[in-house]
Structure formats: C-alpha cells, structure tokens
Design a protein around this motif. Sequence first.
Motif, mmCIF file in Angstrom:
data_model
loop_
_atom_site.group_PDB
_atom_site.id
_atom_site.type_symbol
_atom_site.label_atom_id
_atom_site.label_comp_id
_atom_site.label_asym_id
_atom_site.label_seq_id
_atom_site.Cartn_x
_atom_site.Cartn_y
_atom_site.Cartn_z
ATOM 1 N N ILE A 1 -3.044 9.855 26.072
ATOM 2 C CA ILE A 1 -2.968 9.096 24.822
ATOM 3 C C ILE A 1 -3.295 9.999 23.637
ATOM 4 N N GLY A 2 -4.296 10.850 23.782
ATOM 5 C CA GLY A 2 -4.640 11.784 22.712
ATOM 6 C C GLY A 2 -3.520 12.759 22.429
ATOM 7 N N GLY A 3 -2.854 13.255 23.489
ATOM 8 C CA GLY A 3 -1.736 14.175 23.302
ATOM 9 C C GLY A 3 -0.571 13.530 22.578
ATOM 10 N N VAL A 4 -0.242 12.295 22.958
ATOM 11 C CA VAL A 4 0.867 11.582 22.303
ATOM 12 C C VAL A 4 0.531 11.352 20.832
ATOM 13 N N ALA A 5 -0.703 10.973 20.537
ATOM 14 C CA ALA A 5 -1.098 10.750 19.146
ATOM 15 C C ALA A 5 -1.008 12.038 18.344
ATOM 16 N N ASN B 1 1.544 12.719 15.172
ATOM 17 C CA ASN B 1 0.995 13.102 13.894
ATOM 18 C C ASN B 1 1.707 14.380 13.393
ATOM 19 N N ARG B 2 1.931 15.328 14.260
ATOM 20 C CA ARG B 2 2.615 16.561 13.854
ATOM 21 C C ARG B 2 4.072 16.285 13.481
ATOM 22 N N ALA B 3 4.716 15.406 14.241
ATOM 23 C CA ALA B 3 6.110 15.088 13.941
ATOM 24 C C ALA B 3 6.204 14.365 12.592
ATOM 25 N N ALA B 4 5.256 13.483 12.305
ATOM 26 C CA ALA B 4 5.279 12.762 11.034
ATOM 27 C C ALA B 4 5.058 13.714 9.863
#
Length: 165
Positions: free
Chosen positions: A150-154, A158-161
């Motif tokens: 879950i932390g990795g996906v978040a 965040n980086r993609a945004a």
Amino acid sequence: MSARNAVACSAVSAGCVLLAGGPALADDLDVSPNVVRPGQSVTVSGGCRTSDRYVTLSGAVHGKGVVNDGWFSVSARPSPARAGRYTITAKCITSNYSQDGSFEIGKGQRKPDATGRPHGGAMTGGGGTQGPDVPWTGLGLTLLGGAAGIGGVALLRNRAARGRV
C-alpha cells in the motif's frame, strides 16, 4: 455526571466505609516468600524506630537481626514443619515496638517419576511457549507485506501526479 450526582455518590461511598469499619489492615511485616515448603527459609523485613539497633523474631520463626536506619531484613527457618498458616512477631530492641506478619507452609512438592527426574512442561506462566498456537509469524509477515504494498502504490501515485502537473 452532574455535580449533584457526584456529591451523592461520594456520600454513599463514605457511608459504606464508615459502616464497614474502615479499610482492612494488612500485616506489618513483609515475609518472602509468602508460601514456603517445609524446611525452606523465609526472609522477614520490616521497620523499627531509628534509635533501635536490633530486632528479635518469635512465633513460627526464631532469629535476631540488625536494624540499619530503621529497617531490618532477617532470614530464618520456620520451626513448624506441618502445612498451615503461621504468625511471626518482630520486636525491636530498645523501643519495644512490635509488629506481626504471617506466612503459609504449603504441602511438599510433587515427587519426581521413577527415573528420579522431573517430568512435564515447565510451569513458567510464559506466553506463547505453552503449546500449539495460531501461526502469528505468518500473519504478521502478511500484514507487513500488505502495508509495504500500500505504501509503494501511494508513493508511485504521488510521483505520477507530480509528473503530470
């Protein structure tokens, strides 16, 4: 709770203490261990006046000890060998201040088996060492992996945004 209810509850509890005769008083002496096997020594500790230099023990144990700054600790062997509850009296020399305590002599320990060795599990009172239990390690690793995922996906979202702005 309103102030009126708090006052009423306080009055009721104070009345119960007065009717019951106040709090129960415990033994003055500290006897350790409180339950012993026949022949096992006990340590009797307590307080005297600061002017006292010696203390004598009577009752179920007999002994003498030194008082240091108003405190004493004397190791003694109980004289009775039968199971039961016994009383000890400590009398401080000079001030004649005395105090009582009690201890219990329990029944003897279990006999070892025919080989002379003890048997069975250790009665330590420890947590998960006492038998089969749920495999908590696997469950913990699964939860840890899920939290890392879950932390990795978040982090990736965040980086993609940030890259699109």
